[in-house]
Design an enzyme around this catalytic site. Structure first.
Site, PDB file in Angstrom:
ATOM      1  CG  ASN A  39      -2.208  -0.800   0.947  1.00 45.79           C
ATOM      2  OD1 ASN A  39      -3.049  -0.390   0.144  1.00 45.79           O
ATOM      3  ND2 ASN A  39      -2.325  -1.947   1.601  1.00 45.79           N
TER       4      ASN A  39
ATOM      5  CB  ILE B 235      -3.436  -0.081  19.085  1.00 42.76           C
ATOM      6  CG1 ILE B 235      -4.020  -1.333  18.397  1.00 42.76           C
ATOM      7  CG2 ILE B 235      -4.553   0.848  19.548  1.00 42.76           C
ATOM      8  CD1 ILE B 235      -4.844  -2.203  19.304  1.00 42.76           C
TER       9      ILE B 235
ATOM     10  CG  ASN C 267      -6.070   1.586   9.386  1.00 46.25           C
ATOM     11  OD1 ASN C 267      -4.965   1.251   8.937  1.00 46.25           O
ATOM     12  ND2 ASN C 267      -6.882   0.718   9.967  1.00 46.25           N
TER      13      ASN C 267
ATOM     14  CG  HIS D  56      -9.648  -3.360   8.853  1.00 47.20           C
ATOM     15  ND1 HIS D  56      -8.706  -3.800   9.760  1.00 47.20           N
ATOM     16  CD2 HIS D  56     -10.678  -4.232   8.898  1.00 47.20           C
ATOM     17  CE1 HIS D  56      -9.166  -4.898  10.345  1.00 47.20           C
ATOM     18  NE2 HIS D  56     -10.353  -5.183   9.842  1.00 47.20           N
TER      19      HIS D  56
ATOM     20  CD  GLU E 247      -5.840  -3.914   1.730  1.00 42.55           C
ATOM     21  OE1 GLU E 247      -4.853  -3.243   2.082  1.00 42.55           O
ATOM     22  OE2 GLU E 247      -6.113  -5.012   2.258  1.00 42.55           O
TER      23      GLU E 247
HETATM   24  C1  GAR Z   1      -3.141  -4.836   4.180  1.00 46.08           C
HETATM   25  O1  GAR Z   1      -3.975  -5.877   3.773  1.00 46.08           O
HETATM   26  C2  GAR Z   1      -3.870  -3.947   5.173  1.00 46.08           C
HETATM   27  O2  GAR Z   1      -5.228  -3.798   4.895  1.00 46.08           O
HETATM   28  C3  GAR Z   1      -3.664  -4.713   6.437  1.00 46.08           C
HETATM   29  O3  GAR Z   1      -2.327  -5.163   6.377  1.00 46.08           O
HETATM   30  C4  GAR Z   1      -1.974  -5.369   5.002  1.00 46.08           C
HETATM   31  C5  GAR Z   1      -0.696  -4.613   4.729  1.00 46.08           C
HETATM   32  O4  GAR Z   1      -0.201  -4.912   3.467  1.00 46.08           O
HETATM   33  N1  GAR Z   1      -3.896  -3.891   7.596  1.00 46.08           N
HETATM   34  C6  GAR Z   1      -4.432  -4.344   8.713  1.00 46.08           C
HETATM   35  O5  GAR Z   1      -4.734  -5.510   8.880  1.00 46.08           O
HETATM   36  C7  GAR Z   1      -4.613  -3.300   9.792  1.00 46.08           C
HETATM   37  N2  GAR Z   1      -5.467  -3.791  10.818  1.00 46.08           N
HETATM   38  P1  GAR Z   1       0.973  -4.043   2.822  1.00 46.08           P
HETATM   39  O6  GAR Z   1       2.073  -3.942   3.891  1.00 46.08           O
HETATM   40  O7  GAR Z   1       1.408  -4.814   1.631  1.00 46.08           O
HETATM   41  O8  GAR Z   1       0.414  -2.692   2.482  1.00 46.08           O
END
Ligand code: GAR
Length: 192
Positions: free
Chosen positions: A22, A97, A112, A114, A179
């Site tokens: 992301n 958190i 954020n 999620h 995402e």
């Molecule tokens: C993503 O799927 C995001 O939505 C999730 O972690 C992943 C990070 O991926 N976030 C959570 O679970 C927060 N509670 P990335 O490091 O490849 O962006």
């Protein structure tokens, strides 16, 4: 939050803990001429976070805080955010958190992403729980961060249909692709 059209880009800090796909996507989006943001700071709570390589690749300042002493780390982060005139924080796979104190100091300026259709499946292991409950749909949500976990106002959400043969990893992969589409949409939406 209004941006001053044509004058300057909103300065963003992205917080990560892991792979940073992301983050990579937000940096890519920030480089569009028409993007309302620039990514000026990357913060990680893990020095081993793979996503930190995008800071080096894009010459963006990065800082690592282990959050062992949360209050100490947060106070230091707030100082840097102020110094760098950061106006928006994007949490992108940041698995700590943030305290009420920190959130109140940046009130309404932390968002954020999620991997679920909030308000369903707050917290961890979302895909696993979604599959176990035989849900028909899942998805992802960009929301404002409030002091209650995964409960702030929803900015944008994308729903996908769960396939019969979906596994945790196929669902994770398909939702991650969504995402990457919705984070820029959500940023544009709040800065419009
Ligand atoms: C993503 O799927 C995001 O939505 C999730 O972690 C992943 C990070 O991926 N976030 C959570 O679970 C927060 N509670 P990335 O490091 O490849 O962006």
């Amino acid at each position: 939050m209004k941006k001053l059209t044509g004058i300057k880009k909103i300065k963003v800090a992205v917080f990560i803990s892991g792979a940073g796909s992301n983050l990579r996507n937000i940096i890519k989006f920030s480089k569009n001429k028409k993007s309302p943001i620039s990514v000026n700071l990357i913060i990680s709570n893990k020095k081993t976070a793979k996503g930190l390589k995008y800071a080096n690749q894009n010459k963006i300042e990065k800082k690592i805080f282990n959050f062992k002493n949360i209050s100490f780390s947060e106070k230091k982060i707030l100082k840097i955010l102020l110094k760098k005139k950061i106006e928006l924080i994007c949490l992108a796979g940041f698995m700590r958190i943030l305290s009420k104190f920190f959130i109140q100091n940046f009130n309404g300026k932390i968002i954020n992403i999620h991997p679920s259709l909030l308000p369903k499946y707050k917290g961890l292991n979302t895909h696993q729980r979604v599959l176990k409950n035989k849900e028909k749909f899942s998805g992802c949500t960009v929301h404002y961060v409030s002091s209650k976990l995964d409960s702030g106002k929803i900015i944008f959400q994308k729903k996908i249909k769960i396939r019969k043969n979906d596994t945790i990893s196929s669902l994770q992969r398909r939702i991650l692709m969504e995402e990457h589409k919705i984070y820029p949409i959500a940023i544009n939406k709040i800065l419009d």
